[in-house]
Design a protein around this motif. Structure first.
Motif, PDB file in Angstrom:
ATOM      1  N   PHE A   1      42.815 -22.336 -41.071  1.00 16.20           N
ATOM      2  CA  PHE A   1      42.443 -23.502 -41.888  1.00 16.20           C
ATOM      3  C   PHE A   1      43.685 -24.025 -42.612  1.00 16.20           C
ATOM      4  O   PHE A   1      44.451 -23.250 -43.198  1.00 16.20           O
ATOM      5  N   LEU A   2      43.855 -25.357 -42.597  1.00 19.79           N
ATOM      6  CA  LEU A   2      45.016 -26.001 -43.205  1.00 19.79           C
ATOM      7  C   LEU A   2      44.563 -27.030 -44.241  1.00 19.79           C
ATOM      8  O   LEU A   2      43.538 -27.704 -44.058  1.00 19.79           O
ATOM      9  N   SER A   3      45.341 -27.173 -45.309  1.00 22.36           N
ATOM     10  CA  SER A   3      45.060 -28.198 -46.314  1.00 22.36           C
ATOM     11  C   SER A   3      46.362 -28.600 -46.992  1.00 22.36           C
ATOM     12  O   SER A   3      47.175 -27.747 -47.348  1.00 22.36           O
ATOM     13  N   GLN A   4      46.527 -29.916 -47.189  1.00 24.45           N
ATOM     14  CA  GLN A   4      47.738 -30.412 -47.836  1.00 24.45           C
ATOM     15  C   GLN A   4      47.423 -31.697 -48.586  1.00 24.45           C
ATOM     16  O   GLN A   4      46.669 -32.546 -48.106  1.00 24.45           O
ATOM     17  N   GLY A   5      48.028 -31.848 -49.782  1.00 26.49           N
ATOM     18  CA  GLY A   5      47.839 -33.052 -50.582  1.00 26.49           C
ATOM     19  C   GLY A   5      47.260 -32.711 -51.944  1.00 26.49           C
ATOM     20  O   GLY A   5      47.097 -31.555 -52.312  1.00 26.49           O
ATOM     21  N   GLY A   6      46.975 -33.730 -52.716  1.00 26.65           N
ATOM     22  CA  GLY A   6      46.408 -33.534 -54.045  1.00 26.65           C
ATOM     23  C   GLY A   6      46.739 -34.686 -54.960  1.00 26.65           C
ATOM     24  O   GLY A   6      47.539 -35.567 -54.631  1.00 26.65           O
ATOM     25  N   CYS A   7      46.137 -34.678 -56.123  1.00 26.65           N
ATOM     26  CA  CYS A   7      46.295 -35.765 -57.095  1.00 26.65           C
ATOM     27  C   CYS A   7      47.426 -35.483 -58.082  1.00 26.65           C
ATOM     28  O   CYS A   7      48.413 -36.197 -58.119  1.00 26.65           O
ATOM     29  N   TYR A   8      47.289 -34.432 -58.877  1.00 29.80           N
ATOM     30  CA  TYR A   8      48.305 -34.075 -59.866  1.00 29.80           C
ATOM     31  C   TYR A   8      49.214 -32.952 -59.378  1.00 29.80           C
ATOM     32  O   TYR A   8      50.276 -32.735 -59.946  1.00 29.80           O
ATOM     33  N   HIS A   9      48.784 -32.229 -58.366  1.00 29.60           N
ATOM     34  CA  HIS A   9      49.596 -31.188 -57.734  1.00 29.60           C
ATOM     35  C   HIS A   9      49.531 -31.388 -56.226  1.00 29.60           C
ATOM     36  O   HIS A   9      48.444 -31.538 -55.666  1.00 29.60           O
ATOM     37  N   PHE A  10      50.697 -31.375 -55.591  1.00 28.10           N
ATOM     38  CA  PHE A  10      50.732 -31.506 -54.141  1.00 28.10           C
ATOM     39  C   PHE A  10      50.686 -30.097 -53.558  1.00 28.10           C
ATOM     40  O   PHE A  10      51.683 -29.378 -53.531  1.00 28.10           O
ATOM     41  N   ASN A  11      49.513 -29.716 -53.126  1.00 28.48           N
ATOM     42  CA  ASN A  11      49.268 -28.356 -52.672  1.00 28.48           C
ATOM     43  C   ASN A  11      49.356 -28.252 -51.152  1.00 28.48           C
ATOM     44  O   ASN A  11      48.912 -29.142 -50.422  1.00 28.48           O
TER      45      ASN A  11
ATOM     46  N   VAL B   1      47.404 -22.444 -46.280  1.00 27.74           N
ATOM     47  CA  VAL B   1      46.928 -22.050 -44.960  1.00 27.74           C
ATOM     48  C   VAL B   1      46.183 -20.736 -45.106  1.00 27.74           C
ATOM     49  O   VAL B   1      46.584 -19.856 -45.880  1.00 27.74           O
ATOM     50  N   ILE B   2      45.081 -20.608 -44.402  1.00 25.58           N
ATOM     51  CA  ILE B   2      44.273 -19.385 -44.422  1.00 25.58           C
ATOM     52  C   ILE B   2      44.017 -18.955 -42.980  1.00 25.58           C
ATOM     53  O   ILE B   2      43.548 -19.751 -42.158  1.00 25.58           O
ATOM     54  N   LEU B   3      44.320 -17.718 -42.707  1.00 23.72           N
ATOM     55  CA  LEU B   3      44.053 -17.139 -41.393  1.00 23.72           C
ATOM     56  C   LEU B   3      43.036 -16.019 -41.553  1.00 23.72           C
ATOM     57  O   LEU B   3      43.229 -15.098 -42.354  1.00 23.72           O
ATOM     58  N   LYS B   4      41.953 -16.104 -40.789  1.00 17.41           N
ATOM     59  CA  LYS B   4      40.954 -15.041 -40.761  1.00 17.41           C
ATOM     60  C   LYS B   4      40.959 -14.416 -39.376  1.00 17.41           C
ATOM     61  O   LYS B   4      40.776 -15.103 -38.379  1.00 17.41           O
ATOM     62  N   THR B   5      41.214 -13.124 -39.356  1.00 15.73           N
ATOM     63  CA  THR B   5      41.317 -12.420 -38.087  1.00 15.73           C
ATOM     64  C   THR B   5      40.547 -11.109 -38.150  1.00 15.73           C
ATOM     65  O   THR B   5      40.394 -10.518 -39.227  1.00 15.73           O
ATOM     66  N   THR B   6      40.065 -10.685 -36.997  1.00 12.20           N
ATOM     67  CA  THR B   6      39.323  -9.430 -36.918  1.00 12.20           C
ATOM     68  C   THR B   6      40.282  -8.298 -36.582  1.00 12.20           C
ATOM     69  O   THR B   6      41.045  -8.379 -35.616  1.00 12.20           O
TER      70      THR B   6
ATOM     71  N   ILE C   1      48.284 -18.150 -47.598  1.00 16.34           N
ATOM     72  CA  ILE C   1      49.613 -18.528 -48.106  1.00 16.34           C
ATOM     73  C   ILE C   1      49.484 -19.899 -48.762  1.00 16.34           C
ATOM     74  O   ILE C   1      48.913 -20.824 -48.161  1.00 16.34           O
ATOM     75  N   SER C   2      50.035 -20.054 -49.964  1.00 13.09           N
ATOM     76  CA  SER C   2      49.935 -21.354 -50.631  1.00 13.09           C
ATOM     77  C   SER C   2      51.096 -21.572 -51.598  1.00 13.09           C
ATOM     78  O   SER C   2      51.680 -20.634 -52.132  1.00 13.09           O
ATOM     79  N   GLU C   3      51.401 -22.844 -51.810  1.00 10.21           N
ATOM     80  CA  GLU C   3      52.413 -23.285 -52.745  1.00 10.21           C
ATOM     81  C   GLU C   3      52.079 -24.700 -53.170  1.00 10.21           C
ATOM     82  O   GLU C   3      51.297 -25.397 -52.495  1.00 10.21           O
ATOM     83  N   TYR C   4      52.650 -25.142 -54.305  1.00 13.70           N
ATOM     84  CA  TYR C   4      52.380 -26.519 -54.720  1.00 13.70           C
ATOM     85  C   TYR C   4      53.537 -27.054 -55.545  1.00 13.70           C
ATOM     86  O   TYR C   4      54.314 -26.301 -56.152  1.00 13.70           O
TER      87      TYR C   4
ATOM     88  N   LYS D   1      54.799 -14.076 -39.206  1.00  8.57           N
ATOM     89  CA  LYS D   1      54.402 -14.899 -38.056  1.00  8.57           C
ATOM     90  C   LYS D   1      53.622 -16.134 -38.507  1.00  8.57           C
ATOM     91  O   LYS D   1      53.859 -17.246 -38.025  1.00  8.57           O
ATOM     92  N   LEU D   2      52.692 -15.933 -39.466  1.00 13.03           N
ATOM     93  CA  LEU D   2      51.877 -17.049 -39.942  1.00 13.03           C
ATOM     94  C   LEU D   2      52.728 -18.059 -40.713  1.00 13.03           C
ATOM     95  O   LEU D   2      52.569 -19.273 -40.557  1.00 13.03           O
ATOM     96  N   ALA D   3      53.660 -17.564 -41.536  1.00 13.95           N
ATOM     97  CA  ALA D   3      54.531 -18.462 -42.296  1.00 13.95           C
ATOM     98  C   ALA D   3      55.418 -19.280 -41.367  1.00 13.95           C
ATOM     99  O   ALA D   3      55.636 -20.482 -41.598  1.00 13.95           O
TER     100      ALA D   3
END
Length: 214
Positions: A114-124, A127-132, A209-212, A149-151
């Motif tokens: 899952f990926l997400s990027q953007g924001g209003c007051y913080h540009f976040n 990425v989330i990886l779910k694995t078995t 993994i996340s940063e903003y 590897k994910l980074a």
């Protein structure tokens, strides 16, 4: 002669007394209208306390203040559009937007990304990886390699460099959750690194993994 005269007067008196009264005397009392006399108005002076005097006109002074109108958003908050461009740049061909969670789900063979990027007051950026996996979080060397590897795959260069150089620390929150904090010497101004969060629930491992930028 004298006797006859006296007798005549007596008869005349008796005759007069026996006559009925033909006229009645009416007494009329005229009504008198009394006109009321106008009363003289007396001037009454009332002393009003100074505290109760209300001025009819009040002059108000409006101070001229500089009004600064800040924009609604500092960054672009169209997360769907920004994340879609980011997914295309990363080379993902098949993905779908999830409006409920505001992220993109990337189609993979066995894992969920899952990926997400953007924001209003913080540009976040996250990425989330779910694995078995049946490998526990006590095998951190293995999960450090998986995090590298994910980074690398998702473009988190500072995370990739820090993990590869062993410039990080691990916080053990519980047996099922650990956080990897990285050290970046030349970090971009206003960049905040949230770290890598590892969670294990049954046989599912989640790497986040996340940063903003603030």
């Amino acid at each position: 002669m004298k006797t006859s005269k006296i007798l005549f007067l007596a008869l005349l008196f008796l005759y007069a007394c026996n006559q009925p009264q033909s006229e009645k005397t009416e007494v009329v009392i005229a009504e008198t209208k009394v006109e009321p006399q106008p009363q003289k108005k007396e001037k009454v002076s009332v002393e009003v306390p100074k505290d109760t005097i209300t001025k009819a006109k009040v002059k108000t002074q409006v101070s001229k203040e500089k009004v600064i109108v800040e924009p609604d958003c500092i960054f672009d908050d169209d997360i769907k559009e920004i994340t879609t461009k980011w997914a295309n740049q990363l080379g993902y061909k098949s993905f779908q937007w999830d409006s409920l969670r505001n992220h993109i789900a990337v189609a993979r063979d066995q894992d969920s990304l899952f990926l997400s990027q953007g924001g209003c007051y913080h540009f976040n950026t996250s990425v989330i990886l779910k694995t078995t996996s049946n490998i526990g979080l006590d095998s951190m060397d293995y999960w450090i390699e998986e995090s590298i590897k994910l980074a690398k795959e998702t473009g988190f260069k500072d995370y990739e460099s820090s993990l590869s150089d062993s410039s990080y620390s691990i916080e053990n929150h519980s047996a099922s959750q650990k956080i990897i904090l990285i050290n970046v010497e030349d970090a971009m101004e206003n960049m905040v690194y949230n770290g890598i969060v590892l969670k294990k629930e049954n046989d599912v491992i989640e790497i986040s993994i996340s940063e903003y930028i603030n």
